[in-house]
Structures are given as structure tokens and as C-alpha cells.
Motif scaffolding. Structure first.
Motif, mmCIF file in Angstrom:
data_model
loop_
_atom_site.group_PDB
_atom_site.id
_atom_site.type_symbol
_atom_site.label_atom_id
_atom_site.label_comp_id
_atom_site.label_asym_id
_atom_site.label_seq_id
_atom_site.Cartn_x
_atom_site.Cartn_y
_atom_site.Cartn_z
ATOM 1 N N LEU A 160 -0.798 8.217 -7.601
ATOM 2 C CA LEU A 160 0.084 7.145 -7.135
ATOM 3 C C LEU A 160 1.554 7.525 -7.294
ATOM 4 C CD1 LEU A 160 -1.838 4.006 -8.476
ATOM 5 C CD2 LEU A 160 -2.037 5.180 -6.270
ATOM 6 N N LEU A 161 1.815 8.813 -7.329
ATOM 7 C CA LEU A 161 3.184 9.298 -7.454
ATOM 8 C C LEU A 161 3.955 9.027 -6.165
ATOM 9 C CD1 LEU A 161 4.509 10.888 -9.857
ATOM 10 C CD2 LEU A 161 4.265 12.932 -8.430
ATOM 11 N N ASP A 162 5.150 8.477 -6.300
ATOM 12 C CA ASP A 162 5.996 8.194 -5.136
ATOM 13 C C ASP A 162 6.728 9.472 -4.727
ATOM 14 O OD1 ASP A 162 7.282 6.869 -3.101
ATOM 15 O OD2 ASP A 162 8.870 6.083 -4.401
ATOM 16 N N GLN A 163 5.930 10.436 -4.291
ATOM 17 C CA GLN A 163 6.454 11.745 -3.904
ATOM 18 C C GLN A 163 5.421 12.420 -3.002
ATOM 19 O OE1 GLN A 163 8.354 14.315 -6.989
ATOM 20 N NE2 GLN A 163 6.754 15.795 -6.499
ATOM 21 N N LYS A 164 5.872 12.955 -1.890
ATOM 22 C CA LYS A 164 4.959 13.630 -0.976
ATOM 23 C C LYS A 164 4.444 14.924 -1.615
ATOM 24 C CE LYS A 164 7.059 11.948 3.331
ATOM 25 N NZ LYS A 164 5.869 11.315 3.892
ATOM 26 N N MET A 220 7.265 11.197 -16.027
ATOM 27 C CA MET A 220 7.461 11.348 -14.589
ATOM 28 C C MET A 220 6.532 10.412 -13.822
ATOM 29 S SD MET A 220 6.696 14.688 -12.217
ATOM 30 C CE MET A 220 7.094 14.706 -10.455
ATOM 31 N N ILE A 221 5.283 10.324 -14.272
ATOM 32 C CA ILE A 221 4.293 9.478 -13.609
ATOM 33 C C ILE A 221 4.730 8.012 -13.629
ATOM 34 C CG2 ILE A 221 1.936 8.578 -13.816
ATOM 35 C CD1 ILE A 221 1.242 11.455 -14.927
ATOM 36 N N GLU A 222 5.209 7.544 -14.774
ATOM 37 C CA GLU A 222 5.643 6.153 -14.872
ATOM 38 C C GLU A 222 6.949 5.916 -14.112
ATOM 39 O OE1 GLU A 222 5.649 4.583 -18.807
ATOM 40 O OE2 GLU A 222 3.453 4.425 -18.796
ATOM 41 N N ASP A 223 7.848 6.910 -14.145
ATOM 42 C CA ASP A 223 9.133 6.748 -13.456
ATOM 43 C C ASP A 223 8.966 6.716 -11.936
ATOM 44 O OD1 ASP A 223 10.459 6.689 -15.844
ATOM 45 O OD2 ASP A 223 11.184 8.758 -15.751
ATOM 46 N N LEU A 224 7.986 7.463 -11.417
ATOM 47 C CA LEU A 224 7.789 7.552 -9.971
ATOM 48 C C LEU A 224 6.607 6.714 -9.491
ATOM 49 C CD1 LEU A 224 8.504 11.334 -9.248
ATOM 50 C CD2 LEU A 224 10.030 9.371 -9.016
ATOM 51 N N LEU A 225 6.330 5.647 -10.216
ATOM 52 C CA LEU A 225 5.271 4.721 -9.823
ATOM 53 C C LEU A 225 5.877 3.502 -9.142
ATOM 54 C CD1 LEU A 225 2.257 3.721 -9.980
ATOM 55 C CD2 LEU A 225 2.931 2.590 -12.115
ATOM 56 N N LYS A 226 5.381 3.177 -7.954
ATOM 57 C CA LYS A 226 5.787 1.943 -7.277
ATOM 58 C C LYS A 226 4.832 0.836 -7.712
ATOM 59 C CE LYS A 226 8.219 3.377 -3.087
ATOM 60 N NZ LYS A 226 8.227 3.261 -1.606
ATOM 61 N N GLU A 227 5.248 0.070 -8.685
ATOM 62 C CA GLU A 227 4.362 -0.939 -9.266
ATOM 63 C C GLU A 227 3.880 -1.950 -8.230
ATOM 64 O OE1 GLU A 227 5.674 -2.775 -12.804
ATOM 65 O OE2 GLU A 227 6.041 -0.880 -13.867
ATOM 66 N N GLU A 228 4.733 -2.246 -7.256
ATOM 67 C CA GLU A 228 4.364 -3.253 -6.253
ATOM 68 C C GLU A 228 3.218 -2.786 -5.363
ATOM 69 O OE1 GLU A 228 7.850 -0.875 -4.551
ATOM 70 O OE2 GLU A 228 7.209 -1.707 -6.486
ATOM 71 N N GLU A 229 2.930 -1.484 -5.364
ATOM 72 C CA GLU A 229 1.845 -0.973 -4.533
ATOM 73 C C GLU A 229 0.527 -0.823 -5.297
ATOM 74 O OE1 GLU A 229 3.022 2.551 -2.496
ATOM 75 O OE2 GLU A 229 4.714 1.582 -1.467
ATOM 76 N N VAL A 230 0.555 -1.125 -6.585
ATOM 77 C CA VAL A 230 -0.660 -1.051 -7.405
ATOM 78 C C VAL A 230 -1.436 -2.349 -7.260
ATOM 79 C CG1 VAL A 230 -1.561 -0.788 -9.737
ATOM 80 C CG2 VAL A 230 0.459 0.522 -9.027
ATOM 81 N N ASP A 231 -2.727 -2.242 -6.947
ATOM 82 C CA ASP A 231 -3.552 -3.443 -6.774
ATOM 83 C C ASP A 231 -3.890 -4.099 -8.109
ATOM 84 O OD1 ASP A 231 -4.093 -3.553 -3.830
ATOM 85 O OD2 ASP A 231 -4.824 -1.530 -4.232
#
Length: 246
Positions: A160-164, A220-231
Motif C-alpha cells: 500500500l505504498l504511495d509510490q509507483k 517509510m511504510i507509515e509515511d507513504l501510506l494513504k490512510e483514506e485508501e485503506v478499507d
């Protein structure tokens, strides 16, 4: 944990029932190292298979096929040879487990393949890589994904990293779960794991590995997590003795 598993299983089953028979339900379970992702994925798959078996006429067959399987991200580790070919091989080996030491593009291609209709000849059987802990390298075609597997549970740090390309793969997931755990709890679990796996000879060496690699990756995982996209966020538990898996 039982109530959480039941809730997650219910969400998955309700969504699966709305899907066409030629579609797979793709679930991503992410979290920092030591959060309990592997344990959660395995328990959820067992619960889904158990529930499915209860309503299946094939339950008495010795060849009963499971509806849910887990696909760990471990198979997408870069090989040791690939790490050695990097500009700074010593650093690459020391940081193995960091995002840049994984084949994110290969993972994206696998998710794209599993997103295709099951009826397609090209997806009758899909193969995913596994990881051989004895040789410490991935194994091509190590995990079979048969056409009967309607639920695929991916688990890994960077899903769920906000990175391609991880974010592109995440867009194809039907459900996204993130396992939360306090960093001190994860630290104790990881130290024990590194010692048990022989990755460190002493507790001090294991702690050094955790602080300089695992926790850096976790931040890094927590910093680049988009919480609003987590179900749904899943609590791994406050007890430091709970769980020893990734």
C-alpha cells in the motif's frame, strides 16, 4: 483477533458474492516489518476456506480445492546476485528488505495477470515466485495459483505504498487492510525473529539490524501510506509476545 478475522472474512465473502464467477477477489494486507501480516493472511485464508467448505458439496472429496490462497511478497526479493551487481553492493545486502531491494514491477505484472478473467486461457493457471529461506533467494514459479482460487490474499510491507509501481498494483486490489502495531512491539518481535533465523548471532547484532533497516523501512511504510485508501486497519495486539511473523 477472532472477531477481527470474522469481520474481515465477512467483508471478503460479501464482496466475492457480488462478483462474476470469472473474477478473482484480490486482497492486500500491508504493515511495517513485524506487524503480523503473514499471520493475519494465513488465518484469513484458512477462515475463508473453512467457511467455503461448510457450504460446498465437495467437502468430502480428498481433492477438495481451496478457494483462498496467500501470496507473500517475499518472492519478489531481488536475488543476492542482483544486489551484488548494484553500485554499492555492501549497502544493498545490508538493506535487503528495503523497498529498492524488491522487484516492484514484477509484482505489478503478477497482480495485472490475476486481475484478468479466470476463463481466459492465459490465466488457467498462474505461477508466482516463492522465497527459499535456505538459499535466501526467490524461486521462480514457486507458487501455483489454480483457476479455482477465487480469493488471492497478498501480504507484504510495500503493498500500500504511495509510490509507483506499488500504488499502481494497489489500485487493482478489491480490499486493502493495514496491520497496525507499536514500533516497540515490532522491535521485540524482529529481534527474536532474526536470532531464530540465524540472521544475527547476538541480541545486539539483531537489534542493530532492526534499528538500521527494519525500522527505517517501517517509517517509510507509515509515511507513504494513504490512510483514506485503506478499507480497514487491523490491530496486531499490544502484547510484545504476540506474533513473530512479518
Amino acid at each position: 483477533m477472532d472477531s477481527q478475522i470474522e469481520r474481515l472474512a465477512n467483508r471478503a465473502e460479501q464482496l466475492l458474492h457480488k462478483m462474476r464467477n470469472d473474477q478473482r477477489l484480490l486482497i492486500a494486507i500491508a504493515g511495517i516489518p513485524g506487524s503480523g501480516k503473514t499471520t493475519l493472511a494465513e488465518i484469513l485464508a484458512k477462515r475463508l476456506n473453512f467457511n467455503h467448505a461448510q457450504h460446498s458439496s465437495e467437502i468430502t472429496s480428498p481433492h477438495y480445492k481451496k478457494i483462498a490462497i496467500t501470496l507473500p511478497m517475499d518472492g519478489f526479493h531481488l536475488t543476492r546476485a542482483q544486489l551484488s551487481a548494484m553500485p554499492d553492493p555492501e549497502m544493498a545486502h545490508a538493506r535487503r528488505g528495503a523497498e529498492f531491494t524488491f522487484d516492484g514491477k514484477g509484482f505489478y505484472e503478477l497482480v495485472k495477470e490475476l486481475r484478468r478473467p479466470i476463463t481466459s486461457e492465459s490465466t488457467a493457471t498462474v505461477w508466482a515466485p516463492s522465497f527459499d529461506h535456505a538459499v535466501k533467494d526467490p524461486v521462480e514459479m514457486g507458487i501455483e495459483v489454480p483457476r479455482e482460487a477465487r480469493v488471492i490474499i497478498f501480504e507484504g510491507n510495500y503493498l500500500l505504498l504511495d509510490q509507483k509501481p506499488w500504488s499502481d498494483a494497489a489500485k487493482m486490489m478489491d480490499l486493502k487492510f493495514f496491520v497496525r502495531v507499536p514500533f516497540d512491539v515490532a522491535t521485540e518481535r524482529l529481534v527474536k525473529r532474526h536470532l531464530a533465523a540465524g540472521l544475527a548471532a547476538t541480541e545486539e547484532e539483531a537489534m542493530k539490524r532492526v534499528v538500521e533497516n527494519d525500522l527505517v523501512n517501517g517509517k517509510m511504510i507509515e509515511d507513504l501510506l494513504k490512510e483514506e485508501e485503506v478499507d480497514e486497519f487491523v490491530d496486531s495486539g499490544e502484547s510484545k509476545s504476540e506474533g513473530v511473523h512479518t
